[in-house]
Design an enzyme around this catalytic site. Structure first.
Site, short mmCIF file in Angstrom:
data_model
loop_
_atom_site.label_atom_id
_atom_site.label_comp_id
_atom_site.label_asym_id
_atom_site.label_seq_id
_atom_site.Cartn_x
_atom_site.Cartn_y
_atom_site.Cartn_z
CB VAL A 268 -14.46 -0.11 5.29
CG1 VAL A 268 -15.66 -0.95 4.88
CG2 VAL A 268 -14.37 -0.01 6.80
CE LYS B 209 -11.76 -5.34 5.03
NZ LYS B 209 -11.51 -6.32 3.97
N GLY C 265 -5.33 -4.28 -2.66
CA GLY C 265 -4.36 -4.02 -3.74
C GLY C 265 -3.67 -2.69 -3.54
CE LYS D 17 -8.00 -5.22 7.11
NZ LYS D 17 -7.41 -5.13 5.83
CD GLU E 120 -13.41 6.01 2.26
OE1 GLU E 120 -14.01 7.05 2.51
OE2 GLU E 120 -13.98 4.90 2.19
N GLY F 200 -11.22 -1.27 0.78
CA GLY F 200 -10.10 -0.75 -0.03
C GLY F 200 -10.42 0.53 -0.78
CB VAL G 149 -0.97 0.00 1.22
CG1 VAL G 149 -1.79 1.28 1.24
CG2 VAL G 149 -1.88 -1.23 1.16
#
Ligand code: HSE
Length: 436
Positions: free
Chosen positions: A132, A205, A302, A105, A129, A134, A14
């Site tokens: 949850v 989530k 991803g 999360k 943000e 992605g 990430v």
């Protein structure tokens, strides 16, 4: 104006995406944020690998506290994960007066109440943000876009690994273990996939969404969690014959007596859009009293999809930096003093429909006995499917779909049905939601 200075804690998939997207889209992002956003320092235990990723675009250190205590840094981005050191570092960053962005999360679902209280007391922002679904901006939608609504329920496919496994089981008629091994070989599932396949990741989530949708504290410990490990391929097949798909749903529902917060395999009508979300994709359906049904679809994991959400938070914080803390968007969408302690209902008190599969003796009166027990517990049958017994077999499968009933009534009926001599083994029970 000087770009806002960001410190990253942890640089992996990430973090790498955050670098790439910030660099590629810096002009557009600056036009939107009103000033540049610059990654000043990255902290990662693997300094060599971090340097390779970052090149000369930022400083690299091994000590996260060197980022937290750096007076130049305005925003700390936590990308470590888990609730161990990540929690200490987030709380220390808040205490140091930094705004925080996190994709974690587990941390928000389990320790969010403490983190938000600390941030509120310090007057800093905490944004999550990316925690949850992605890249899907579902937090933004729930917190801001749907702010006019009384949100009645949310149902989400919020774990890509399990959705990939369920899609493969359905497409190829394979069993869970075979598909799990294939998913691990292809890199969809982690080496230790427990949190995904046991529903824990989805419950984190769902907990976060329930808090924002209903203005309640995070109550992860009260969520009912069932994964997909016990799901039998035959139930996917029978569900299909009856016009349903089985998905692992995270459900948050407001009822007059409390909130339902649950994760479990769920039959949903095949004709619903969300039933057709396949592979590792995520989708969240939200029902608001004014807007009706809305559906949000996209990549739930991803590098760049998650970076998209992290950078959106960086832009939000940049825009609101000089706003008086009382006039920022509240962490849980509702003002801190308006968060209600609505209870999460125990699973026996939830109301839903059911799919039941029973192995029964193929003889007169069996169906009558079963329907009598269901009726005595107030459970009404919606559909029945009985297979012809295979050649030479004295037993067959009986599948029933019920109308809505309280779970405790269903469990009492199942207990009695299982005690019948004509019913073999355990009754398989899968919850069913019409999402209409
Ligand atoms: N492990 C998650 C999934 C992705 O499979 O969807 C990160 O939340």
């Amino acid at each position: 104006m000087k770009p806002i200075q960001v410190g990253l804690l942890g640089i992996g998939t990430v973090g790498g995406g955050v670098f790439t997207v910030l660099e590629r889209n810096q002009d557009e992002i600056t036009r939107r944020a009103g000033r540049g956003i610059r990654i000043n320092t990255v902290a990662d235990l693997n300094v060599e690998r971090a340097k390779e990723l970052v090149k000369d675009r930022a400083q690299v250190v091994s000590d996260a506290r060197a980022v937290i205590n750096n007076p130049e840094i305005d925003i700390v981005v936590e990308l470590i994960g888990g609730y161990g050191i990540a929690k200490d570092l987030v709380l220390e960053a808040i205490a140091a007066g930094k705004h925080v962005v996190t994709a974690n999360k587990a941390l928000i679902a389990v320790h969010g109440n403490e983190i938000f209280k600390a941030a509120h007391d310090k007057g800093v922002m905490v944004a999550f943000e990316a925690a949850v679904a992605g890249g899907i901006p579902i937090i933004k939608a729930l917190r801001e876009g749907l702010t006019a609504n009384r949100i009645e329920w949310i149902a989400g496919i919020i774990n890509g690994t399990t959705n990939f496994i369920l899609s493969e089981m359905r497409d190829k008629g394979l069993d869970f273990q075979t598909v799990l091994k294939e998913a691990q070989r292809l890199g969809y599932a982690e080496a230790d996939p427990t949190f995904d396949i046991e529903g824990v990741d989805a419950a984190h989530k769902a907990t976060i969404m329930s808090a924002i949708a209903f203005g309640i504290p995070m109550q992860f410990e009260k969520a009912h969690i069932e994964g997909i490990t016990k799901l039998d391929a035959i139930d996917i097949k029978y569900a299909e014959q009856l016009g349903y798909r089985i998905k692992l749903l995270g459900i948050a529902k407001k009822t007059p007596t409390g909130v339902e917060l649950r994760v479990h395999p769920t039959l949903i009508p095949s004709k619903r859009l969300i039933a057709n979300v396949e592979g590792a994709m995520n989708a969240v359906q939200v029902f608001g009293d004014a807007v009706g049904t809305t559906l949000y679809y996209g990549k739930g994991a991803g590098s760049e999809p998650t970076a998209s959400a992290v950078i959106a938070d960086l832009v939000d914080i940049t825009r609101l930096l000089n706003a008086d803390p009382e006039h920022r968007v509240p962490y849980l969408a509702f003002q801190a003093d308006a968060v209600h302690d609505t209870p999460v209902l125990p699973i026996g008190e939830i109301t839903t429909s059911y799919y039941l599969r029973l192995r029964v003796a193929d003889q007169a009166g069996v169906l009558a006995d079963i329907t009598k027990i269901l009726a005595s517990h107030g459970v009404s049958i919606d559909a029945l499917l009985q297979k012809e017994a295979d050649e030479g077999e004295s037993q067959t499968d009986l599948v029933a779909l019920t109308h809505e009933t309280k779970e405790k009534n269903m469990l009492a009926a199942i207990k009695e049905i299982q005690a019948l001599k004509t019913v073999a083994g355990e009754v398989v029970k899968i919850r069913l939601e019409n999402l209409s």
